[in-house]
Design a protein around this motif. Structure first.
Motif, PDB file in Angstrom:
ATOM      1  N   LEU A 161      37.015  28.532  82.150  1.00  0.00           N
ATOM      2  CA  LEU A 161      37.555  29.287  81.018  1.00  0.00           C
ATOM      3  C   LEU A 161      36.491  30.141  80.333  1.00  0.00           C
ATOM      4  CD1 LEU A 161      39.899  26.538  79.515  1.00  0.00           C
ATOM      5  CD2 LEU A 161      40.611  28.695  80.573  1.00  0.00           C
ATOM      6  N   LEU A 162      35.249  29.650  80.309  1.00  0.00           N
ATOM      7  CA  LEU A 162      34.171  30.433  79.701  1.00  0.00           C
ATOM      8  C   LEU A 162      33.913  31.732  80.457  1.00  0.00           C
ATOM      9  CD1 LEU A 162      31.592  27.666  78.702  1.00  0.00           C
ATOM     10  CD2 LEU A 162      32.845  29.173  77.144  1.00  0.00           C
ATOM     11  N   THR A 163      34.239  31.749  81.752  1.00  0.00           N
ATOM     12  CA  THR A 163      34.092  32.994  82.529  1.00  0.00           C
ATOM     13  C   THR A 163      35.258  33.939  82.294  1.00  0.00           C
ATOM     14  OG1 THR A 163      35.235  32.137  84.508  1.00  0.00           O
ATOM     15  CG2 THR A 163      32.871  31.697  84.322  1.00  0.00           C
ATOM     16  N   MET A 164      36.365  33.407  81.755  1.00  0.00           N
ATOM     17  CA  MET A 164      37.574  34.202  81.556  1.00  0.00           C
ATOM     18  C   MET A 164      37.671  34.791  80.148  1.00  0.00           C
ATOM     19  SD  MET A 164      40.164  31.568  83.499  1.00  0.00           S
ATOM     20  CE  MET A 164      41.644  32.505  83.074  1.00  0.00           C
ATOM     21  N   PHE A 165      37.172  34.045  79.136  1.00  0.00           N
ATOM     22  CA  PHE A 165      37.241  34.514  77.751  1.00  0.00           C
ATOM     23  C   PHE A 165      36.022  35.382  77.428  1.00  0.00           C
ATOM     24  CE2 PHE A 165      40.134  30.935  77.418  1.00  0.00           C
ATOM     25  CZ  PHE A 165      41.086  31.400  76.517  1.00  0.00           C
ATOM     26  N   PRO A 166      36.178  36.362  76.521  1.00  0.00           N
ATOM     27  CA  PRO A 166      35.018  37.136  76.059  1.00  0.00           C
ATOM     28  C   PRO A 166      34.013  36.203  75.394  1.00  0.00           C
ATOM     29  CG  PRO A 166      37.082  38.203  75.411  1.00  0.00           C
ATOM     30  CD  PRO A 166      37.441  36.835  75.923  1.00  0.00           C
TER      31      PRO A 166
ATOM     32  N   LEU B  54      50.865  12.742  72.658  1.00  0.00           N
ATOM     33  CA  LEU B  54      50.421  14.100  72.966  1.00  0.00           C
ATOM     34  C   LEU B  54      50.336  14.939  71.705  1.00  0.00           C
ATOM     35  CD1 LEU B  54      52.388  14.966  76.243  1.00  0.00           C
ATOM     36  CD2 LEU B  54      50.040  14.137  76.009  1.00  0.00           C
ATOM     37  N   LEU B  55      51.289  14.730  70.781  1.00  0.00           N
ATOM     38  CA  LEU B  55      51.287  15.460  69.522  1.00  0.00           C
ATOM     39  C   LEU B  55      50.006  15.201  68.744  1.00  0.00           C
ATOM     40  CD1 LEU B  55      52.915  17.225  67.500  1.00  0.00           C
ATOM     41  CD2 LEU B  55      53.775  15.088  66.522  1.00  0.00           C
ATOM     42  N   ARG B  56      49.482  13.971  68.853  1.00  0.00           N
ATOM     43  CA  ARG B  56      48.251  13.636  68.156  1.00  0.00           C
ATOM     44  C   ARG B  56      47.021  13.974  68.987  1.00  0.00           C
ATOM     45  NH1 ARG B  56      45.708   7.736  68.095  1.00  0.00           N
ATOM     46  NH2 ARG B  56      45.419   8.483  70.232  1.00  0.00           N
ATOM     47  N   ASP B  57      47.011  13.566  70.253  1.00  0.00           N
ATOM     48  CA  ASP B  57      45.775  13.635  71.033  1.00  0.00           C
ATOM     49  C   ASP B  57      45.425  15.015  71.561  1.00  0.00           C
ATOM     50  OD1 ASP B  57      45.665  10.836  70.664  1.00  0.00           O
ATOM     51  OD2 ASP B  57      44.544  10.666  72.542  1.00  0.00           O
ATOM     52  N   LEU B  58      46.402  15.828  71.902  1.00  0.00           N
ATOM     53  CA  LEU B  58      46.056  17.159  72.396  1.00  0.00           C
ATOM     54  C   LEU B  58      45.394  17.990  71.295  1.00  0.00           C
ATOM     55  CD1 LEU B  58      48.901  18.225  74.849  1.00  0.00           C
ATOM     56  CD2 LEU B  58      46.808  16.936  75.261  1.00  0.00           C
ATOM     57  N   PRO B  59      45.962  18.037  70.071  1.00  0.00           N
ATOM     58  CA  PRO B  59      45.240  18.734  69.003  1.00  0.00           C
ATOM     59  C   PRO B  59      43.899  18.072  68.685  1.00  0.00           C
ATOM     60  CG  PRO B  59      47.531  18.423  68.392  1.00  0.00           C
ATOM     61  CD  PRO B  59      47.295  17.597  69.623  1.00  0.00           C
ATOM     62  N   PHE B  60      43.878  16.733  68.707  1.00  0.00           N
ATOM     63  CA  PHE B  60      42.644  16.021  68.403  1.00  0.00           C
ATOM     64  C   PHE B  60      41.543  16.386  69.400  1.00  0.00           C
ATOM     65  CE2 PHE B  60      39.595  12.637  68.905  1.00  0.00           C
ATOM     66  CZ  PHE B  60      39.289  12.290  67.597  1.00  0.00           C
ATOM     67  N   ASP B  61      41.846  16.266  70.688  1.00  0.00           N
ATOM     68  CA  ASP B  61      40.847  16.572  71.711  1.00  0.00           C
ATOM     69  C   ASP B  61      40.383  18.022  71.618  1.00  0.00           C
ATOM     70  OD1 ASP B  61      40.881  14.010  72.835  1.00  0.00           O
ATOM     71  OD2 ASP B  61      42.566  14.493  74.143  1.00  0.00           O
ATOM     72  N   ALA B  62      41.341  18.934  71.450  1.00  0.00           N
ATOM     73  CA  ALA B  62      41.003  20.350  71.390  1.00  0.00           C
ATOM     74  C   ALA B  62      40.116  20.649  70.185  1.00  0.00           C
ATOM     75  CB  ALA B  62      42.278  21.188  71.343  1.00  0.00           C
TER      76      ALA B  62
ATOM     77  N   PHE C 299      37.951  29.458  72.001  1.00  0.00           N
ATOM     78  CA  PHE C 299      39.255  29.281  72.620  1.00  0.00           C
ATOM     79  C   PHE C 299      39.135  28.606  73.979  1.00  0.00           C
ATOM     80  CE2 PHE C 299      40.106  32.816  69.670  1.00  0.00           C
ATOM     81  CZ  PHE C 299      41.163  32.252  68.964  1.00  0.00           C
ATOM     82  N   ALA C 300      38.022  28.847  74.669  1.00  0.00           N
ATOM     83  CA  ALA C 300      37.781  28.173  75.937  1.00  0.00           C
ATOM     84  C   ALA C 300      37.606  26.681  75.698  1.00  0.00           C
ATOM     85  CB  ALA C 300      36.538  28.749  76.626  1.00  0.00           C
ATOM     86  N   HIS C 301      36.866  26.322  74.633  1.00  0.00           N
ATOM     87  CA  HIS C 301      36.652  24.912  74.308  1.00  0.00           C
ATOM     88  C   HIS C 301      37.947  24.251  73.850  1.00  0.00           C
ATOM     89  CE1 HIS C 301      32.312  26.366  73.421  1.00  0.00           C
ATOM     90  NE2 HIS C 301      32.383  25.866  74.638  1.00  0.00           N
ATOM     91  N   LEU C 302      38.751  24.951  73.051  1.00  0.00           N
ATOM     92  CA  LEU C 302      40.038  24.412  72.609  1.00  0.00           C
ATOM     93  C   LEU C 302      40.956  24.145  73.792  1.00  0.00           C
ATOM     94  CD1 LEU C 302      40.830  26.633  69.486  1.00  0.00           C
ATOM     95  CD2 LEU C 302      40.658  24.145  69.472  1.00  0.00           C
ATOM     96  N   SER C 303      41.055  25.127  74.673  1.00  0.00           N
ATOM     97  CA  SER C 303      41.946  25.006  75.827  1.00  0.00           C
ATOM     98  C   SER C 303      41.493  23.912  76.782  1.00  0.00           C
ATOM     99  CB  SER C 303      42.024  26.347  76.577  1.00  0.00           C
ATOM    100  OG  SER C 303      42.489  27.372  75.728  1.00  0.00           O
ATOM    101  N   ALA C 304      40.184  23.846  77.045  1.00  0.00           N
ATOM    102  CA  ALA C 304      39.654  22.825  77.950  1.00  0.00           C
ATOM    103  C   ALA C 304      39.878  21.431  77.392  1.00  0.00           C
ATOM    104  CB  ALA C 304      38.166  23.064  78.204  1.00  0.00           C
ATOM    105  N   GLY C 305      39.722  21.280  76.070  1.00  0.00           N
ATOM    106  CA  GLY C 305      39.964  19.978  75.448  1.00  0.00           C
ATOM    107  C   GLY C 305      41.398  19.537  75.603  1.00  0.00           C
ATOM    108  N   ALA C 306      42.334  20.469  75.431  1.00  0.00           N
ATOM    109  CA  ALA C 306      43.752  20.143  75.580  1.00  0.00           C
ATOM    110  C   ALA C 306      44.083  19.795  77.030  1.00  0.00           C
ATOM    111  CB  ALA C 306      44.614  21.315  75.112  1.00  0.00           C
TER     112      ALA C 306
ATOM    113  N   VAL D 296      37.750  16.405  84.016  1.00  0.00           N
ATOM    114  CA  VAL D 296      38.623  17.580  83.995  1.00  0.00           C
ATOM    115  C   VAL D 296      38.127  18.611  82.983  1.00  0.00           C
ATOM    116  CG1 VAL D 296      40.953  18.397  83.412  1.00  0.00           C
ATOM    117  CG2 VAL D 296      40.666  16.321  84.785  1.00  0.00           C
ATOM    118  N   TYR D 297      37.673  18.129  81.833  1.00  0.00           N
ATOM    119  CA  TYR D 297      37.231  19.023  80.755  1.00  0.00           C
ATOM    120  C   TYR D 297      36.076  19.925  81.188  1.00  0.00           C
ATOM    121  CZ  TYR D 297      34.880  20.516  76.472  1.00  0.00           C
ATOM    122  OH  TYR D 297      34.260  21.259  75.494  1.00  0.00           O
TER     123      TYR D 297
END
Length: 322
Positions: free
Chosen positions: A125-130, A195-203, A136-143, A117-118
């Protein structure tokens, strides 16, 4: 869990590299960017092959996840027992591989799903962000990857930790008894804290890893070696592991002793009141060691597997053209 092989410029790029630095980019320009940047101009000229990225991500992620879990499981067991222990309770050192087989049954699909999925999410996301906001694309994809994988990770983690703390002797017994006593919700105990731990962790982990690789390649002006990928992965894992240790303590308590607390806030308040602030750093040593070494192995295996898949694909395409 993993980033692609990035190319520095038009002279050093591979035909199959998903992210390509513009050839006119130089160090002075790069130093003025808020974040390391990538150019997707070449990719915008042709559609992203999401199915291929998904397939290769699943294989690479599953391979890396199994290797890491098998190698470092004892450290994870020690960390779990430290976090689950109240006050000065003694830690048992036997059965450090308890629950490994059952855990691998969950780690393999969870790691495969995460990277599967990542990778396509990141490319989109890399095509959408400047360019200068690629972080931010990497943060969002990780989450996003972490959210998808949580559907497998949480039940696996619940069973693993109950076995690590000696509550069950086998994964099938653990699943059967949890379902009979608590129903399906028992397998998702501590889901919110997970989720509180892993979403920030992955991102955070994947953002640090991706940005460091981009910056390193910009400075080195070449592709990175396996040891270099491993060192960057270790640093990203160790830093992220240390930062998220308090969240990991909450997640462990809720999963292992969920009936004793009334949600995340109550769990945090109870730990603070009964054990003091230091309790939120329980297991930080094994956790940082485990995730640091794990990040080294995971990202090293991930990048190598992806490179092998890319080379195999190139050979197949060449044979078809002939």
């Amino acid at each position: 869990m993993g980033p692609p092989i990035l190319a520095l410029n038009s002279r050093t790029s591979h035909a199959n590299s998903p992210d390509v630095y513009p050839s006119q980019m130089n160090s002075s320009v790069a130093s003025n960017r808020l974040f390391a940047s990538v150019s997707m101009e070449e990719n915008k000229q042709k559609p992203i092959d999401f199915l291929r990225i998904l397939f290769e991500g699943i294989i690479a992620g599953g391979t890396a996840g199994v290797v890491v879990e098998t190698a470092l499981y004892p450290i994870d067991t020690i960390k779990t027992r430290l976090q689950a222990a109240h006050g000065g309770a003694k830690i048992h050192w036997k059965g450090l591989y308890s629950g490994l087989a059952g855990n691998l049954a969950g780690v393999l699909p969870a790691s495969a799903l995460f990277v599967g999925v990542y990778e396509p999410a990141k490319q989109k996301l890399l095509t959408m962000f400047p360019e200068n906001l690629s972080a931010f694309a990497h943060l969002s994809a990780g989450a996003i990857g972490g959210l998808a994988a949580s559907l497998i990770r949480v039940p696996t983690e619940v069973v693993k930790q109950k076995m690590q703390t000696g509550q069950f002797s086998s994964a099938p017994d653990a699943v059967r008894l949890i379902l009979s006593k608590e129903g399906s919700k028992g397998l998702f105990a501590g889901y919110g804290s997970f989720l509180l731990r892993d979403l920030p962790f992955d991102a955070i982990q994947f953002c640090i890893y991706e940005q460091m690789r981009i910056g390193y390649k910009t400075a080195a002006k070449r592709d990175l070696t396996d040891p270099e990928n491993a060192v960057i992965g270790a640093f990203a894992g160790a830093v992220t592991g240390a930062i998220t240790t308090p969240l990991d303590v909450l997640k462990t308590r809720l999963m292992v002793q969920g009936n004793q607390y009334n949600g995340i806030i109550n769990c945090a308040q109870t730990i603070l009141r009964e054990e003091g602030p230091a309790a939120f750093l329980k297991g930080i040593g094994p956790r940082v060691l485990w995730i640091g070494i794990g990040g080294s192995i995971f990202f090293g295996v991930l990048e190598r597997t992806k490179l092998l898949l890319s080379e195999q694909r190139s050979k197949s395409e060449s044979l078809k053209e002939e």
